[in-house]
Each structure stands twice: as structure tokens, then as C-alpha cells.
Design a protein around this motif. Sequence first.
Motif, PDB file in Angstrom:
ATOM      1  N   SER A 298       0.780  -1.277   0.167  1.00  0.00           N
ATOM      2  CA  SER A 298       0.123   0.270  -0.111  1.00  0.00           C
ATOM      3  C   SER A 298       0.983   1.186  -0.249  1.00  0.00           C
ATOM      4  CB  SER A 298      -0.888   0.203   1.320  1.00  0.00           C
ATOM      5  OG  SER A 298       0.055   0.267   2.652  1.00  0.00           O
ATOM      6  N   ARG A 299       2.168   1.239   0.514  1.00  0.00           N
ATOM      7  CA  ARG A 299       2.898   2.118   0.519  1.00  0.00           C
ATOM      8  C   ARG A 299       3.926   2.450  -0.599  1.00  0.00           C
ATOM      9  NH1 ARG A 299      -0.205   2.560   4.584  1.00  0.00           N
ATOM     10  NH2 ARG A 299      -0.646   4.143   6.081  1.00  0.00           N
ATOM     11  N   THR A 300       3.655   1.686  -1.403  1.00  0.00           N
ATOM     12  CA  THR A 300       4.723   1.627  -2.340  1.00  0.00           C
ATOM     13  C   THR A 300       3.397   1.283  -4.262  1.00  0.00           C
ATOM     14  OG1 THR A 300       4.657  -0.485  -2.715  1.00  0.00           O
ATOM     15  CG2 THR A 300       6.593   0.350  -1.847  1.00  0.00           C
ATOM     16  N   ALA A 301       3.623   0.273  -4.870  1.00  0.00           N
ATOM     17  CA  ALA A 301       2.836   0.081  -5.984  1.00  0.00           C
ATOM     18  C   ALA A 301       1.235   0.605  -5.314  1.00  0.00           C
ATOM     19  CB  ALA A 301       2.934  -1.001  -6.252  1.00  0.00           C
ATOM     20  N   ASN A 302       0.964   0.325  -4.261  1.00  0.00           N
ATOM     21  CA  ASN A 302      -0.509   0.360  -4.211  1.00  0.00           C
ATOM     22  C   ASN A 302      -2.137  -0.228  -5.066  1.00  0.00           C
ATOM     23  OD1 ASN A 302      -2.319   1.331  -2.515  1.00  0.00           O
ATOM     24  ND2 ASN A 302      -3.170   3.287  -3.969  1.00  0.00           N
ATOM     25  N   LEU A 303      -0.951  -1.178  -5.564  1.00  0.00           N
ATOM     26  CA  LEU A 303      -1.620  -2.656  -6.149  1.00  0.00           C
ATOM     27  C   LEU A 303      -3.546  -2.657  -5.794  1.00  0.00           C
ATOM     28  CD1 LEU A 303       1.377  -5.418  -6.722  1.00  0.00           C
ATOM     29  CD2 LEU A 303       0.057  -3.485  -8.140  1.00  0.00           C
ATOM     30  N   THR A 304      -4.106  -2.161  -6.806  1.00  0.00           N
ATOM     31  CA  THR A 304      -5.621  -2.173  -6.901  1.00  0.00           C
ATOM     32  C   THR A 304      -5.860  -3.546  -6.169  1.00  0.00           C
ATOM     33  OG1 THR A 304      -5.760  -0.963  -7.847  1.00  0.00           O
ATOM     34  CG2 THR A 304      -7.540  -1.933  -7.260  1.00  0.00           C
ATOM     35  N   TYR A 305      -6.928  -4.031  -5.598  1.00  0.00           N
ATOM     36  CA  TYR A 305      -7.222  -4.681  -4.575  1.00  0.00           C
ATOM     37  C   TYR A 305      -8.623  -5.341  -5.730  1.00  0.00           C
ATOM     38  CZ  TYR A 305      -7.176  -9.163  -1.178  1.00  0.00           C
ATOM     39  OH  TYR A 305      -6.734  -9.574  -0.107  1.00  0.00           O
ATOM     40  N   SER A 306      -8.347  -5.737  -6.417  1.00  0.00           N
ATOM     41  CA  SER A 306      -9.283  -6.240  -7.191  1.00  0.00           C
ATOM     42  C   SER A 306      -8.545  -6.881  -9.320  1.00  0.00           C
ATOM     43  CB  SER A 306     -10.003  -5.188  -7.571  1.00  0.00           C
ATOM     44  OG  SER A 306     -10.823  -5.454  -8.752  1.00  0.00           O
ATOM     45  N   GLY A 307      -9.081  -7.527  -9.396  1.00  0.00           N
ATOM     46  CA  GLY A 307      -8.640  -8.451 -10.971  1.00  0.00           C
ATOM     47  C   GLY A 307      -7.246  -8.869 -10.884  1.00  0.00           C
ATOM     48  N   GLU A 308      -6.610  -8.206 -11.764  1.00  0.00           N
ATOM     49  CA  GLU A 308      -4.720  -8.782 -12.063  1.00  0.00           C
ATOM     50  C   GLU A 308      -4.381  -8.472 -11.006  1.00  0.00           C
ATOM     51  OE1 GLU A 308      -2.875  -9.531 -15.877  1.00  0.00           O
ATOM     52  OE2 GLU A 308      -5.219 -10.999 -16.718  1.00  0.00           O
ATOM     53  N   SER A 309      -4.604  -6.905 -10.186  1.00  0.00           N
ATOM     54  CA  SER A 309      -3.854  -6.037  -9.949  1.00  0.00           C
ATOM     55  C   SER A 309      -3.510  -7.077  -8.413  1.00  0.00           C
ATOM     56  CB  SER A 309      -3.451  -5.057 -10.105  1.00  0.00           C
ATOM     57  OG  SER A 309      -5.235  -4.279 -10.035  1.00  0.00           O
ATOM     58  N   GLY A 310      -5.052  -7.154  -7.886  1.00  0.00           N
ATOM     59  CA  GLY A 310      -5.277  -7.630  -6.732  1.00  0.00           C
ATOM     60  C   GLY A 310      -4.176  -9.455  -6.579  1.00  0.00           C
ATOM     61  N   GLY A 311      -4.776 -10.048  -7.464  1.00  0.00           N
ATOM     62  CA  GLY A 311      -3.667 -10.946  -7.393  1.00  0.00           C
ATOM     63  C   GLY A 311      -1.963 -10.761  -7.769  1.00  0.00           C
ATOM     64  N   LEU A 312      -1.574 -10.063  -8.159  1.00  0.00           N
ATOM     65  CA  LEU A 312      -0.075  -9.866  -7.964  1.00  0.00           C
ATOM     66  C   LEU A 312      -0.346  -8.939  -6.378  1.00  0.00           C
ATOM     67  CD1 LEU A 312       0.053  -7.825 -11.246  1.00  0.00           C
ATOM     68  CD2 LEU A 312       1.805 -10.063 -10.061  1.00  0.00           C
ATOM     69  N   ASN A 313      -0.864  -8.226  -5.652  1.00  0.00           N
ATOM     70  CA  ASN A 313      -1.247  -8.042  -4.379  1.00  0.00           C
ATOM     71  C   ASN A 313      -1.102  -8.904  -3.393  1.00  0.00           C
ATOM     72  OD1 ASN A 313      -1.604  -6.879  -1.651  1.00  0.00           O
ATOM     73  ND2 ASN A 313      -2.602  -5.045  -2.999  1.00  0.00           N
ATOM     74  N   GLU A 314      -1.474  -9.908  -3.827  1.00  0.00           N
ATOM     75  CA  GLU A 314      -1.514 -11.106  -2.424  1.00  0.00           C
ATOM     76  C   GLU A 314      -0.487 -11.973  -2.876  1.00  0.00           C
ATOM     77  OE1 GLU A 314      -3.460 -12.540  -0.236  1.00  0.00           O
ATOM     78  OE2 GLU A 314      -3.935 -10.881   0.223  1.00  0.00           O
ATOM     79  N   ALA A 315      -0.390 -11.705  -4.455  1.00  0.00           N
ATOM     80  CA  ALA A 315       1.081 -12.496  -4.021  1.00  0.00           C
ATOM     81  C   ALA A 315       2.125 -12.268  -4.133  1.00  0.00           C
ATOM     82  CB  ALA A 315       1.453 -13.147  -5.556  1.00  0.00           C
ATOM     83  N   THR A 316       2.380 -11.260  -3.937  1.00  0.00           N
ATOM     84  CA  THR A 316       3.633 -10.250  -3.394  1.00  0.00           C
ATOM     85  C   THR A 316       3.484 -10.695  -1.409  1.00  0.00           C
ATOM     86  OG1 THR A 316       3.406  -8.363  -4.426  1.00  0.00           O
ATOM     87  CG2 THR A 316       4.775  -7.730  -2.068  1.00  0.00           C
ATOM     88  N   SER A 317       2.156 -10.054  -0.492  1.00  0.00           N
ATOM     89  CA  SER A 317       1.873 -10.656   0.464  1.00  0.00           C
ATOM     90  C   SER A 317       2.857 -12.075   0.931  1.00  0.00           C
ATOM     91  CB  SER A 317       0.878 -10.569   1.471  1.00  0.00           C
ATOM     92  OG  SER A 317       0.475  -9.209   1.066  1.00  0.00           O
ATOM     93  N   ASP A 318       2.422 -13.153  -0.085  1.00  0.00           N
ATOM     94  CA  ASP A 318       2.646 -14.692  -0.145  1.00  0.00           C
ATOM     95  C   ASP A 318       4.030 -14.897  -0.078  1.00  0.00           C
ATOM     96  OD1 ASP A 318      -0.028 -15.221   0.349  1.00  0.00           O
ATOM     97  OD2 ASP A 318       0.352 -16.597  -1.027  1.00  0.00           O
ATOM     98  N   ILE A 319       4.543 -14.276  -0.738  1.00  0.00           N
ATOM     99  CA  ILE A 319       6.416 -13.951  -1.188  1.00  0.00           C
ATOM    100  C   ILE A 319       7.009 -12.955  -0.605  1.00  0.00           C
ATOM    101  CG2 ILE A 319       7.968 -12.687  -2.680  1.00  0.00           C
ATOM    102  CD1 ILE A 319       5.947 -13.331  -5.075  1.00  0.00           C
ATOM    103  N   PHE A 320       6.408 -13.146   0.127  1.00  0.00           N
ATOM    104  CA  PHE A 320       7.531 -11.593   1.349  1.00  0.00           C
ATOM    105  C   PHE A 320       7.044 -12.686   2.616  1.00  0.00           C
ATOM    106  CE2 PHE A 320       7.660  -8.316  -2.043  1.00  0.00           C
ATOM    107  CZ  PHE A 320       8.784  -8.382  -1.557  1.00  0.00           C
ATOM    108  N   GLY A 321       5.797 -13.040   2.764  1.00  0.00           N
ATOM    109  CA  GLY A 321       5.394 -14.069   3.832  1.00  0.00           C
ATOM    110  C   GLY A 321       6.792 -14.896   3.884  1.00  0.00           C
ATOM    111  N   THR A 322       6.426 -15.525   2.897  1.00  0.00           N
ATOM    112  CA  THR A 322       7.314 -17.002   2.985  1.00  0.00           C
ATOM    113  C   THR A 322       9.544 -16.445   3.444  1.00  0.00           C
ATOM    114  OG1 THR A 322       5.730 -17.621   1.460  1.00  0.00           O
ATOM    115  CG2 THR A 322       8.365 -18.311   1.408  1.00  0.00           C
ATOM    116  N   ASN A 323       9.225 -15.409   2.255  1.00  0.00           N
ATOM    117  CA  ASN A 323      10.842 -14.702   2.934  1.00  0.00           C
ATOM    118  C   ASN A 323      11.037 -14.556   4.157  1.00  0.00           C
ATOM    119  OD1 ASN A 323      12.577 -14.349  -0.091  1.00  0.00           O
ATOM    120  ND2 ASN A 323      10.763 -13.637  -0.586  1.00  0.00           N
TER     121      ASN A 323
END
Length: 545
Positions: free
Chosen positions: A369-394
Motif C-alpha cells: 500500500s505504501r509503494t505500488a498500491n496495487l488495486t485489490y481487484s482483478g489481476e492487480s489484486g492477484g499481484l497484491n496477494e502474491a506479493t504478501s505470500d512471497i514476502f511472508g515466505t521470505n
Amino acid sequence: MRRRVGVVAAAVLTSALTAMVQQASAASPTPPASPQARSAVAARALSAAASHAGTVHGGAGQAFSAVDVQADHSGITHTRMVRTYQNLPVLGGDFVVHQDAQGNLLGVDQSLSQTPSVSTTPDVSAAKAAKSAAKATHETAQGTPALVVEARTGTPRLAWQVETAGRQSDGTPSRKSVTVDASNAKVLVAAEQVWTLAAPGSKPKTNSVTHASGKAAAPQVAGDGRSLYSGTVPLQTTLSGSTYQLKDPTRGNTYTDNLNGGTGSNGNPMTDADNHWGNGTTSDPASAAVDAQYGTNQTWDYYKNTYGRTGIANDGKGSHNNVHYSRNYENAFWSDSCFCMTYGDGGSSFTPLVSLDVAGHEMSHGVTSRTANLTYSGESGGLNEATSDIFGTNVEFNAANANDVGDYLIGEEISRNGGALRYMDKPSKDGASLDCWSSRAASVDVHYSSGIANHFFYLLSEGSGAKTINGVSYNSPTCNGSTVTGIGRAAAAKIWYQALTAHFTSSTKYAQARTQSLAAATDLYGSTSTQYKAVAAAWSAVSVN
């Protein structure tokens, strides 16, 4: 397009860039060394945008504002901007200006495809727009609708932006930002502002998950806690009178509250008499709080030590945790409105949702939300969720906790049935997530379209095929039948962070994510590098070409 930009003295600009480059490393983009440096680089980028109006789809009535500046080790700067049209915010009009150390324009990342040119007189009243938004979302309209230019759906058009509030089907609070066409009252975008771990009603899919195990306890620092999932962990706390508060002064005063079954955003401070928190079971409410605080600490440390990011908003300030939300609540969420994470105690499918990867996931929503602020809908929402999974994993890997070893599974510690909520090596193992991109990606729940980027990240990190990592067996297929060789998790994460902070915009979709992550790989490693080629191969392997 005409813009008045203040003159930046060459000496000031050179000094600013020098300070930024000295602070930056080859591993990641870095914010300017001082407000003066930031202002100098932002002014230079504004001047470049004014000089290249066609490139940024500038035109009469527009104005730009710089909202973030990053610098690479080579002196390349990335200035994130938002725009207005006739003083109205242009949603989806944000862009990133890339310049070299001499100020030459290297390129622009944006989703806007045409110059906004709309009437600013609505045909639909604010009241009618609010009614339309409420009907579409089954929520209550809040506050006064505001006029905006909606550009995320294609051709820019005048719209009313309506905030709605309600409850999601699993009891998660809902706050949506809804845009309504000001010419016909049609809802254009309804983007959720409360970002959750899982889609409402999700259950962990039963699959065999075998972990390496250990019982090594971390050394005591100021205090310690017996957690549910991570063993005995060190805690930094604050002494208040004769009691300790679960507030960490070394990490921006991040703290944890006990909601005790309530559904607000602020509870009672967690306190303890001897600075030894929890008993490692749910019989003590402090045990879940230990996990939440520990997860927050590990997330703070990961971002700071890996990317030089101090706190979620990169301002040195801590967020806060709420534990014991509602009753039998089987989710967790991040909310910008309180700058906080909230965790449920679980029910039939989950135990308390406070494990390391969940904490990393939720806090990473704040970073997005403080950087790209990917809209939480459609494909940008999927990228938003994946970003959290990616960094949660890291975060989980980086913590190197013997009781919760790093893996490419999401929520395996909180699952009651021995499975996981999501599987990054083959996302479809959860029964709903997408392994490969298709036109469906824009219409499925964001927690399921995230599978495409999760799969990409696993392949980029570890490669395709069967392997065992930290006692967990994986077998990642490719959508095009190719064989992918991984570059390692650390390099893959640095590329994703660079893409998020220096290239993605609010409306980035999967095709753009490919282009922008390749640009990120170029920033870090060069366009002929093994890493660049691996990014291209991994995206092709998930059908993003």
C-alpha cells in the motif's frame, strides 16, 4: 502540458544523488538520504515529465506530484508520481519516471494508455452514485462521494468515488472504495481496502506436508515468550510502572493489543508482570500475542536488513497487532485505516492465525500500500496477494526458526488437517488457485489469481521438477512443458522487491508485471544476466508471455 518546476542547482542535485548512491546497494533500491535529496530528485523528475508530455500522457489541466523516490547503486532514480486532472485525482494515472545519474529519461512505467480528457460535470448526482455503490456491494455508503477520473478500466471517465462499509461473509470487516460512472451510475471498480490472508470461507487443502523439526529456543534478550508455533522467542518490551507492555521500542514501538473477542481496531494492551509471556498453548491468551509480536519483529528485521526499509511505511514507525478478534474467526487481515494487523483464533479449519508466514503476509500488504498500491481487484489484486505470500515466505525463511522452518507453503502451521492454505510450487493443489495465466485471472478471487505469481516466484527461486527443501517435498510443473532453473530465493525476492517499489503501478496486470520485473532484473543484474533470462523463462513457464 505546461508545468512550473523550480530550478534545481547542479551542485545540490549532484550532492543529493551522491548521498543516495552511497546509501544504496546493488541489492535493492534505497530512499534518498535526506528530504533535501528527495526534493531535488523529485523536482528533476517533474521537469522530465513536463518535457516528455507525450510519453506520460500529459495534457491540459493535468498536474503531477511525486510521492516516492528510490535510487539504485548505479545512480539510476525511480520517482513515483500521481496525477490530477482539473484538480481531480486520476485513479490509475500513477506512473514511475526512471532517470540516470545525469538526469536523462530512461523510461516510464505506467498503465494509463491515453491522455485524460473528460467533462468534469457529472450527469449523476452524488446521492445516486452512493445508492448505486451500496446496492452493488451490499454495504452502507460512508461519508460524501468525491469526483475522480477513473482510468483503471480503460478509457478515462468521470466517476464518483464512494466509500462503503460492511462485513464480508466470514465476519471480516469490509471497506470498499467504489467508483461509479458519473454519466450512467454504473459501478466501475469496487476495490476492497481490508486485505485478508484468505478468501472468506477458505479451508486448508489436505496434502501431505512433512517438516524438519527442532526445539532450539532463541536466547533471552529483554524478555521472552512461549509462542504457539515458534518455540520460546526473544521479545523487546516496554516497562510501564510495575508491569511490562508488549511494545517494542527498538522497532518503532510496534505493539500488540488483546481484542478479547471484540471486533474493533484497538483493544487492551497486553501486559505481564515478569516479562515472560505465554505458556505455549491457547490456554494463555498471551501465547498468540507472542506469535504476533515475534512475527512482526521478524518482518521488520527482514525488510530492514535485506532492503534497508525501516518499518512498513519506511518512516521508522511501527504498526500494531490485534489478537483474539471476534469468536471462531478463521482469517487475518491488514487494514490501512488503523495501520494494523488483526488475527482470529481460528475454528474448525484453523488454529490461531498468528504464524510467521501469516504475520509476514499481512505486514507486506502494508508495504504494498505504501509503494505500488496495487488495486485489490482483478489481476492487480492477484499481484497484491502474491506479493504478501512471497514476502511472508521470505520472512519465514529468514527467521531460521527451528520450530517453524522456511517453506513454500502458506499457513501450514495453522492448518488443523495437516495441509496448507496455499502451495507455491503448484498452486492448484489447494483446489482453487491458478497455476497458469489465462483470461480467468481477471475475474477469480484475488487469493486464487495470486497463484500465477506465486508459481512464478517458486520457479524463479527453485526451478521446476521434484526436490526436497527443509524436509518438504515439492514438484513444480510448468505450463509450457519447459524446464526452469532457479536463481535462488534471495535473488528472486530482490527482483520482486525492486519491481514492487520501482516499477509496478496501481493498475499493473500480469503482462506488465513480466515487463516490469524484467526491468527490475536489469536494474540489479543487467539485461544479459542469468537472472534476467531466468525471469523471462519463469514467466513463460506460467503462460505470461
